[in-house]
Design an enzyme around this catalytic site. Structure first.
Site, mmCIF file in Angstrom:
data_model
loop_
_atom_site.group_PDB
_atom_site.id
_atom_site.type_symbol
_atom_site.label_atom_id
_atom_site.label_comp_id
_atom_site.label_asym_id
_atom_site.label_seq_id
_atom_site.Cartn_x
_atom_site.Cartn_y
_atom_site.Cartn_z
ATOM 1 N N GLY A 289 1.577 17.086 -5.383
ATOM 2 C CA GLY A 289 0.381 16.337 -5.050
ATOM 3 C C GLY A 289 0.093 15.165 -5.971
ATOM 4 N N ILE A 290 -1.187 14.934 -6.237
ATOM 5 C CA ILE A 290 -1.602 13.810 -7.064
ATOM 6 C C ILE A 290 -1.030 13.936 -8.470
ATOM 7 C CG2 ILE A 290 -3.591 12.689 -8.141
ATOM 8 C CD1 ILE A 290 -5.206 13.312 -5.660
ATOM 9 N N ASP B 274 1.506 23.168 -15.127
ATOM 10 C CA ASP B 274 1.228 23.727 -13.805
ATOM 11 C C ASP B 274 1.603 25.202 -13.823
ATOM 12 O OD1 ASP B 274 1.447 24.279 -10.792
ATOM 13 O OD2 ASP B 274 0.916 22.159 -10.774
ATOM 14 N N ASP C 261 -0.947 29.408 -16.138
ATOM 15 C CA ASP C 261 -2.060 29.619 -15.220
ATOM 16 C C ASP C 261 -3.321 29.208 -15.970
ATOM 17 O OD1 ASP C 261 -4.125 30.587 -13.633
ATOM 18 O OD2 ASP C 261 -3.028 32.394 -13.044
ATOM 19 N N TYR D 225 -16.491 24.545 -3.472
ATOM 20 C CA TYR D 225 -15.773 23.348 -3.916
ATOM 21 C C TYR D 225 -16.733 22.323 -4.505
ATOM 22 C CZ TYR D 225 -12.365 19.572 -3.948
ATOM 23 O OH TYR D 225 -11.528 18.554 -4.348
ATOM 24 N N LYS E 135 -16.839 20.839 -8.413
ATOM 25 C CA LYS E 135 -16.640 19.422 -8.700
ATOM 26 C C LYS E 135 -17.875 18.767 -9.319
ATOM 27 C CE LYS E 135 -12.347 19.122 -7.615
ATOM 28 N NZ LYS E 135 -11.346 18.831 -8.664
ATOM 29 N N VAL F 56 -7.324 12.303 0.069
ATOM 30 C CA VAL F 56 -5.954 11.947 -0.304
ATOM 31 C C VAL F 56 -5.017 12.916 0.406
ATOM 32 C CG1 VAL F 56 -4.323 11.648 -2.203
ATOM 33 C CG2 VAL F 56 -6.749 11.102 -2.535
ATOM 34 N N THR G 275 -2.787 15.152 0.321
ATOM 35 C CA THR G 275 -2.074 16.216 -0.376
ATOM 36 C C THR G 275 -2.221 17.490 0.449
ATOM 37 O OG1 THR G 275 -3.980 17.009 -1.637
ATOM 38 C CG2 THR G 275 -2.741 15.151 -2.563
#
Length: 300
Positions: free
Chosen positions: A19-20, A39, A65, A157, A161, A190, A192
């Site tokens: 992804g990004i 990651d 993790d 979500y 954020k 985006v 992804t």
């Protein structure tokens, strides 16, 4: 505030396996940066590292993790040893969660908070000592358009954020006058796999979840490589606040103009993406692939 030069300097990126995050790593590698890739997906990290090393980049990989504080602290020590004067940290790791408050369990919401917020806080705390040793350094946290306005159907979500936004702004104020600056980036859609490979409440019918995820994904227009270029430019210019995408700028203006009533104009274009209750027709359900259910996907 001096602009940063990536060439020969070290950058750490979370969510770097895909992804990004992966595109941010590629954009920094093209600028000659040394990279610490972070990651949970070890195989994905190794594939990207092999690709970047073939182009001449210096890369270290750190599978971890971000929900495991002890593992994050250990990874921070590894990165600090390999990159004593870290210049930039860009936190791209994250996941998503579909469902209304009635459908979601507390465990499901805590799972997302652990990844999107506490993972961001943990890696920032672990790497801040190394960043402080650089003559000039910058931290970029990836927030979201939903850190500016909270849609129904996306409570977990949006909570995570908005919290990342608050953390970024508070840390920016805390580090004021130091060599380390902080900024947050607010992307719109985006392209992804975050929504299609995220998680949805176990109480939702899989076909309904797939329909909602597909409707959300259809609203994503920007390529990850384009978003990554803007993120890297904002990081090297040490910008405190960066809006990416026309939708983000519109929502930012809408919230300023109607801080209480902004949901009215937002609701209509999101109606299918937030509908996790209307049953699927049998014919349509056969054509829909749902996102993951129950088990946690790889963050990032």
């Amino acid at each position: 505030m001096p602009v940063l030069d990536a060439a020969g300097r070290s950058s750490a990126i979370t969510g770097a396996a895909n992804g990004i995050g992966a595109e941010v790593a590629r954009a920094l590698a093209r600028r000659g940066a040394r990279l610490a890739l972070i990651d949970r997906d070890r195989a994905g990290l190794n594939r990207l590292a092999e690709e970047l090393r073939a182009s001449g980049a210096e890369v270290t990989v750190h599978p971890v993790d971000l929900r495991d504080d002890a593992a994050v602290a250990a990874a921070g020590a590894e990165i600090e040893a390999a990159h004593p004067q870290l210049q930039t940290l860009i936190t791209c790791a994250g996941s998503s969660m579909l469902g209304s408050l009635d459908q979601l369990t507390m465990e499901e919401m805590r799972w997302l908070m652990d990844i999107n917020l506490w993972g961001t806080v943990s890696i920032t705390k672990a790497l801040l000592p190394s960043l402080r040793r650089s003559p000039a350094a910058h931290i970029t946290h990836i927030a979201s358009i939903y850190a500016l306005a909270s849609p129904g159907g996306r409570i977990p979500y949006a909570m995570t954020k908005f919290a990342v936004r608050a953390f970024s702004e508070a840390l920016m104020h805390e580090l004021e006058g130091s060599s380390v600056s902080v900024g947050a980036v607010y992307p719109a859609g985006v392209r992804t796999g975050i929504i299609l490979h995220g998680r949805y409440a176990a109480a939702i019918d899989p076909g309904v979840a797939g329909r909602a995820a597909a409707a959300q994904a259809a609203m994503y227009h920007m390529e990850p490589s384009e978003a990554a270029e803007r993120i890297v430019r904002a990081t090297l210019r040490r910008r405190p606040r960066t809006l990416i995408g026309r939708e983000t700028r519109l929502v930012d203006a809408l919230v300023r103009l109607a801080p209480v009533r902004y949901w009215g104009p937002m609701r209509r274009p999101l109606r299918e993406a937030i509908d996790t209750t209307t049953p699927m027709s049998p014919r349509r359900s056969e054509a829909v692939t749902p996102p993951r259910r129950g088990s946690a996907p790889t963050p990032g």
